[in-house]
Design a protein around this motif. Sequence first.
Motif, mmCIF file in Angstrom:
data_model
loop_
_atom_site.group_PDB
_atom_site.id
_atom_site.type_symbol
_atom_site.label_atom_id
_atom_site.label_comp_id
_atom_site.label_asym_id
_atom_site.label_seq_id
_atom_site.Cartn_x
_atom_site.Cartn_y
_atom_site.Cartn_z
ATOM 1 N N HIS A 1 0.815 -1.233 0.000
ATOM 2 C CA HIS A 1 0.000 0.000 0.000
ATOM 3 C C HIS A 1 0.841 1.274 0.000
ATOM 4 O O HIS A 1 0.562 2.207 0.749
ATOM 5 N N LEU A 2 1.880 1.308 -0.833
ATOM 6 C CA LEU A 2 2.710 2.520 -0.893
ATOM 7 C C LEU A 2 2.155 3.505 -1.913
ATOM 8 O O LEU A 2 1.745 3.092 -2.988
ATOM 9 N N PRO A 3 2.136 4.768 -1.634
ATOM 10 C CA PRO A 3 2.575 5.448 -0.413
ATOM 11 C C PRO A 3 1.439 5.727 0.581
ATOM 12 O O PRO A 3 1.580 6.565 1.467
ATOM 13 N N ALA A 4 0.331 5.009 0.464
ATOM 14 C CA ALA A 4 -0.822 5.285 1.324
ATOM 15 C C ALA A 4 -0.591 4.898 2.780
ATOM 16 O O ALA A 4 -0.942 5.650 3.692
ATOM 17 N N ARG A 5 -0.044 3.724 3.037
ATOM 18 C CA ARG A 5 0.145 3.246 4.414
ATOM 19 C C ARG A 5 1.527 3.566 4.962
ATOM 20 O O ARG A 5 1.739 3.586 6.155
ATOM 21 N N ALA A 6 2.480 3.728 4.070
ATOM 22 C CA ALA A 6 3.848 4.098 4.439
ATOM 23 C C ALA A 6 4.459 4.770 3.218
ATOM 24 O O ALA A 6 3.995 4.572 2.093
ATOM 25 N N LYS A 7 5.485 5.533 3.434
ATOM 26 C CA LYS A 7 6.157 6.216 2.322
ATOM 27 C C LYS A 7 7.138 5.299 1.599
ATOM 28 O O LYS A 7 7.405 5.471 0.414
ATOM 29 N N LYS A 8 7.669 4.296 2.333
ATOM 30 C CA LYS A 8 8.629 3.372 1.732
ATOM 31 C C LYS A 8 8.607 2.059 2.500
ATOM 32 O O LYS A 8 8.079 1.984 3.609
ATOM 33 N N LEU A 9 9.196 1.045 1.905
ATOM 34 C CA LEU A 9 9.332 -0.238 2.590
ATOM 35 C C LEU A 9 10.354 -0.102 3.707
ATOM 36 O O LEU A 9 11.350 0.611 3.555
ATOM 37 N N PRO A 10 10.159 -0.827 4.815
ATOM 38 C CA PRO A 10 11.147 -0.795 5.895
ATOM 39 C C PRO A 10 12.511 -1.318 5.421
ATOM 40 O O PRO A 10 12.596 -2.176 4.534
ATOM 41 N N ALA A 11 13.570 -0.809 6.042
ATOM 42 C CA ALA A 11 14.933 -1.199 5.676
ATOM 43 C C ALA A 11 15.137 -2.710 5.767
ATOM 44 O O ALA A 11 15.836 -3.300 4.928
ATOM 45 N N ALA A 12 14.537 -3.363 6.761
ATOM 46 C CA ALA A 12 14.690 -4.816 6.911
ATOM 47 C C ALA A 12 14.128 -5.557 5.699
ATOM 48 O O ALA A 12 14.656 -6.598 5.301
ATOM 49 N N VAL A 13 13.067 -5.033 5.104
ATOM 50 C CA VAL A 13 12.492 -5.670 3.914
ATOM 51 C C VAL A 13 13.432 -5.489 2.729
ATOM 52 O O VAL A 13 13.669 -6.428 1.970
ATOM 53 N N TRP A 14 14.013 -4.297 2.576
ATOM 54 C CA TRP A 14 14.986 -4.090 1.497
ATOM 55 C C TRP A 14 16.206 -4.982 1.685
ATOM 56 O O TRP A 14 16.746 -5.512 0.708
ATOM 57 N N ASP A 15 16.635 -5.185 2.923
ATOM 58 C CA ASP A 15 17.738 -6.114 3.182
ATOM 59 C C ASP A 15 17.361 -7.523 2.734
ATOM 60 O O ASP A 15 18.172 -8.238 2.134
ATOM 61 N N ALA A 16 16.113 -7.913 3.027
ATOM 62 C CA ALA A 16 15.634 -9.241 2.620
ATOM 63 C C ALA A 16 15.544 -9.346 1.099
ATOM 64 O O ALA A 16 15.814 -10.403 0.525
ATOM 65 N N VAL A 17 15.157 -8.260 0.424
ATOM 66 C CA VAL A 17 15.139 -8.238 -1.044
ATOM 67 C C VAL A 17 16.538 -8.531 -1.573
ATOM 68 O O VAL A 17 16.720 -9.344 -2.485
ATOM 69 N N ASP A 18 17.522 -7.887 -0.989
ATOM 70 C CA ASP A 18 18.912 -8.059 -1.441
ATOM 71 C C ASP A 18 19.430 -9.483 -1.215
ATOM 72 O O ASP A 18 20.300 -9.946 -1.945
ATOM 73 N N GLN A 19 18.900 -10.175 -0.209
ATOM 74 C CA GLN A 19 19.342 -11.534 0.103
ATOM 75 C C GLN A 19 18.571 -12.604 -0.660
ATOM 76 O O GLN A 19 19.024 -13.748 -0.747
ATOM 77 N N ALA A 20 17.420 -12.255 -1.202
ATOM 78 C CA ALA A 20 16.539 -13.249 -1.827
ATOM 79 C C ALA A 20 16.942 -13.535 -3.267
ATOM 80 O O ALA A 20 17.394 -12.646 -3.996
ATOM 81 N N ASP A 21 16.734 -14.772 -3.673
ATOM 82 C CA ASP A 21 16.861 -15.138 -5.074
ATOM 83 C C ASP A 21 15.592 -14.774 -5.836
ATOM 84 O O ASP A 21 15.642 -14.454 -7.018
ATOM 85 N N VAL A 22 14.448 -14.844 -5.129
ATOM 86 C CA VAL A 22 13.153 -14.530 -5.720
ATOM 87 C C VAL A 22 12.321 -13.751 -4.702
ATOM 88 O O VAL A 22 12.205 -14.175 -3.549
ATOM 89 N N VAL A 23 11.735 -12.641 -5.156
ATOM 90 C CA VAL A 23 10.793 -11.875 -4.349
ATOM 91 C C VAL A 23 9.398 -12.123 -4.906
ATOM 92 O O VAL A 23 9.178 -12.009 -6.119
ATOM 93 N N ILE A 24 8.471 -12.485 -4.013
ATOM 94 C CA ILE A 24 7.080 -12.717 -4.400
ATOM 95 C C ILE A 24 6.220 -11.668 -3.700
ATOM 96 O O ILE A 24 6.274 -11.529 -2.477
ATOM 97 N N HIS A 25 5.421 -10.935 -4.486
ATOM 98 C CA HIS A 25 4.519 -9.904 -3.948
ATOM 99 C C HIS A 25 3.087 -10.291 -4.317
ATOM 100 O O HIS A 25 2.761 -10.417 -5.489
#
Length: 163
Positions: free
Chosen positions: A10-34
């Motif tokens: 729900h960006l930017p309605a519920r938050a302006k950006k994803l939390p840093a921990a989620v971006w860290d997880a994106v960087d570690q993942a082979d596949v991101v599923i949304h």
Amino acid sequence: MRLLLISDTHLPARAKKLPAAVWDAVDQADVVIHAGDWVSVDLLDELESRAQRLIGCWGNNDGPALRDRLPEVARVELDGLSIAVVHETGAAKGREERCERAYPDVELLVFGHSHIPWDTTTPRGLRLLNPGSPTDRRSQPFCTYQTAVIESGQLKDVALHNL
């Protein structure tokens, strides 16, 4: 193969950006599923540019720009595991039976919409995962996301992460 599961950003309605921990997880993942309710095309663009691989579907709050680029149901096979990603699965009551009927050829169904984390397995072995929301906890005690591993066609190490 390392997976990151997110939904209902729900960006930017519920938050302006994803939390840093989620971006860290994106960087570690082979596949991101949304599993839908991105709201902003900007997030889709950012995840496409940053994730090694991105699989997603649109949700009920996603407008024409997102629906033009994403399917209602995304289907993929990853390391021998058949996966479907959809935003809505209906009410919690009867979910397993409905999903077994709707997705008879799938081993993992990732869904969203409720913002409530979910992890069950149906009698025939269909795994149902909802990562909750990393930006809008609603009635939940925490915002959340999930990670998992696929190894030789088997889903392992499913973990719910609180933010």
